[in-house]
Enzyme design. Sequence first.
Site, short mmCIF file in Angstrom:
data_model
loop_
_atom_site.label_atom_id
_atom_site.label_comp_id
_atom_site.label_asym_id
_atom_site.label_seq_id
_atom_site.Cartn_x
_atom_site.Cartn_y
_atom_site.Cartn_z
N CYS A 1 -16.81 14.48 21.40
CA CYS A 1 -18.01 14.41 20.54
C CYS A 1 -18.44 12.97 20.31
CB CYS A 1 -17.75 15.09 19.20
SG CYS A 1 -17.21 16.79 19.32
N ARG B 1 -13.89 7.83 -8.16
CA ARG B 1 -14.11 6.47 -8.65
C ARG B 1 -13.19 6.28 -9.85
NH1 ARG B 1 -18.45 10.31 -8.14
NH2 ARG B 1 -20.45 9.26 -8.33
N ILE C 1 -12.97 -0.57 -10.45
CA ILE C 1 -13.97 -0.94 -9.43
C ILE C 1 -14.68 0.33 -8.96
CG2 ILE C 1 -14.40 -2.27 -7.34
CD1 ILE C 1 -13.08 -3.95 -9.48
N GLU C 2 -15.56 0.83 -9.83
CA GLU C 2 -16.40 1.95 -9.40
C GLU C 2 -17.64 1.34 -8.73
OE1 GLU C 2 -17.69 4.16 -12.80
OE2 GLU C 2 -18.15 2.39 -13.95
N SER C 3 -18.65 2.14 -8.47
CA SER C 3 -19.85 1.61 -7.83
C SER C 3 -20.40 0.46 -8.69
CB SER C 3 -20.90 2.71 -7.69
OG SER C 3 -22.04 2.20 -7.09
N GLU D 1 0.86 -1.19 0.00
CA GLU D 1 0.00 0.00 0.00
C GLU D 1 0.89 1.23 0.00
OE1 GLU D 1 -3.21 1.09 -0.23
OE2 GLU D 1 -2.30 3.06 0.08
N THR E 1 -10.20 5.46 -2.67
CA THR E 1 -11.64 5.42 -2.96
C THR E 1 -12.44 4.80 -1.81
OG1 THR E 1 -11.10 5.24 -5.30
CG2 THR E 1 -13.31 4.57 -4.66
N HIS F 1 -25.32 -1.98 -1.97
CA HIS F 1 -26.45 -1.92 -2.90
C HIS F 1 -27.12 -3.28 -3.02
CE1 HIS F 1 -25.42 2.09 -4.41
NE2 HIS F 1 -24.16 1.72 -4.33
N VAL G 1 4.44 1.05 -5.42
CA VAL G 1 5.03 0.25 -6.50
C VAL G 1 5.38 1.16 -7.66
CG1 VAL G 1 4.56 -1.57 -8.17
CG2 VAL G 1 3.80 -1.83 -5.80
#
Lengths: 416, 479
Positions: B400, B311, B334-336, B35, B44, B53, B176
């Site tokens: 909070c 995205r 890999i969007e929605s 990472e 994202t 969904h 990378v």
Amino acid sequence: MKYDVVIIGGGPAGLSAALAVRKEGIDSILIIERDDKLGGILNQCIHNGFGLHTFKEELTGPEYACRYIEKVLEEKIEYKLNCMVIGISDDRKVTYVSKEDGLCTVEAKAVILAMGCRERPRGALNIAGFRPAGIYSAGTAQRLMNIEGYKVGNEVVILGSGDIGLIMARRMTLEGAKVKCVAEVMPYSGGLKRNIVQCLNDYDIPLFLSHTVIDIKGKERVESVVIAQVDENRKPIPGTEKEYKCDTLLLSVGLLPENELSKLANVELSRVTNGPVVSDSFETNVEGIFACGNVLHVHDLVDYVSSEADLAGTYAAKYVKNQKGDREYLDVEARDGVRYTVPQKIDVKNMEDRIIVRFRVSNEFRGKSIVVEADGKEIRRVKKRVLAPGEMEQLFLNKAELEGVKKLCVCLKESV
Amino acid sequence: MILMKYDVIVIGGGVTGCAILRELSKYDLSVALLEKEEDVCSGTSKANSAIIHAGYDAENGTLKAKLNVRGSELTKQLAKDLNFGYRNNGSFVVCFDEGDRPGLEKLYERGVKNGVKGLEIIEGDKAREMEPNLSKNVVAVLYAPSAAIVCPFEMTIALGENAVENGAKVFLNTKVTDIKRKDDGFIINDEFECKAIVNAAGMYGDVIHNLVCDEKIELTPRKGDYCLFDRECGDLVKHTIFQLPSKFGKGVLVAPTAHGNMLIGPSATDISDKEGNNTTIEDLDMIIDKAKLSVDNIPFNKVITSFCGLRARPKGDDFVINEAADGFFDAIGIESPGLSSAPAIGEYVGDMVTARLGAKKKENFKETRDGLKKLNKMNYEERGKLIKENPLYGNIICRCEEISEGEIVDAIHSVIPATSLDAVKRRVRAGMGRCQGGFCSPKVMAILARELNIPFEDVRKNNAESPMVYGKLGQDDEI
């Protein structure tokens, strides 16, 4: 554990309230403070200007707090540090957690809310741009500098002309940072006049009224901010954008009374002040729960916090001693340029002979008078050259003039 | 130079990479994840709608359709097994005009074909009984009871941590920049050697792909702005309220969050900068205007923060998941509904990779993870007991969200350790509340400095380029 009076918050309001309760002869008092010392936000306010009304001298924040802390110690009033209250019930059971005590519930005959306020964050203004390091509310920057002792930024833009922002403009300048400007979205300053003069003018820091930040650049740390002039609807005017290179953006865009606990106790809050609705005895709608200081409404001067809390403490003590009977309230209506009043209601039958009413106006006004009307009849008129939202106003009302009154209002009218 | 050798290396620690890593950790393989940022869940996966969904949006037969429906089923159980925030709140797709009803019916039919259970078209009045603040202009609603909301931070971290608990390695701050082919595998950054690579590099999936494959691809950043509201507004809507989708995605939603806030957004604007996750006035204004159409009484003065997510939009309309070159697997574009699909993408890619390597399932895979303690979710008795055991749980740092020092210390020393303010915030929510870290950030910085044994001024908001302060005051005063 049971106490006569439990005070939530050991800042200026809580300390003053505690001393007043003691003065009324009550021994069983507990102050619960979340920080590791008494004094609240005053501990980080190392500038002077505190105490002109109370002590007739200019003190720094910690000095001012110290005057009260010493008396609290002298009086041997019990207090707990590093204790966070996590719950209050409407029958005045207060639950807190701490390293030492674990989770603990105490019962009180009266509770005084004195939790203070917090700063509005960037999100409250929905400022567009990146979300890098280097965006601080003015109070957070103040803590990082004055308590932790670190340099927060080198080149600074400040949004909002609230008092803490103005104080920090001077403070950062004195520590070698370049404060490029202060932008204020309103056409007038949100802070005290004296702070504009002493913190900006004296250091040649420009104040841009009717300006706001419309973009924040810099992915990891702030690199610049874009400022634009706004129209009368506070919408940015295209073509007026100016970009300022800086590594820090301070926000001084308003304070909000911190009433999450009050809500748990079913305390009614005012939509204008965001603090509890109180009577002339500073009692909320919940019997035996009182409020004072910045948790009630945001003050400009700590001196006023202290005097208000002194009254709240006195009334709370009287409540513990007498369990005041029936209450019948006369609402104080705020209108025509007066945003709110504290108190919002008066128990005329039980009130003191003379009470103080504090309020703020909704805009900058010139040539207006503050007027009090009782049943449509003017009972007070005070001529004012200038009125501004940044300065809290006050007036006195006498019991004699309120007896039998059905409708009371505070408003602004043209001076004649 | 000694290379670190693994059977499989996953590039990218978003929800997709972490789900794949966990799946691979079920097998007798040595696996690692690289990472580039200081924490997983930094792209994202940290800035999206946080929705699971139901699965009626994607065209029948696409990977999106298949993986969304499967992912939605898997997530429900995973939330229990791995201990992350999940609420099965159901969703509405609303239409405002009788003329749009066919669009709603089309979605319904598509959903049924995709295998979504419980779908129902209900009339506006009935929908308003279920959701009192729904706009008076809503005439009909597609109700999907299986839709849910999750905490995307917790979900991503949970998947990654469970993989680590099962033997996977996670290398943070490891970008990378170079991939070389060798006979039976790859060498990455002249530092790692592996037999197979999974490219789950999110917005940079194309860059990683293009390091290896001859056929070049491009991913377009499509930005989406959101506004998050105070928890006070968490009850304004119970369901996730969508509008009828357009070619720019599923439109602006109004939804509660798993932590009881309310969220509106996103916009959908194609940009060119892969780092361009800045909100803009235009997009924020747009989502506010659109949200008002679906739901009445939104208290816009209760916004506590706004944010923007990107995205990674591929050329086609579907996820790009395949073996793009020998031993090199793409899981990109890999969007929605990427978050909803993540566990299923994990399975799907896991099957491909393990088949290629002939790997076998381990017998001792640990399915569950305890996760961090959440004191404010406990009753007074449990809480008091824990504070007795560890007094740090009694020292509240974030007022909070009511987060204690003990919880922050736990996060700093957790399986994938939190080393920055943002990483702490994503794990325990300190700084996530209505003051947005105004009170707690100096205190969290001090705890980070103490626990990591670093100077206070070395504490970062997120990566190395994000200092919070510039050294001690008074150091310039030397004569």
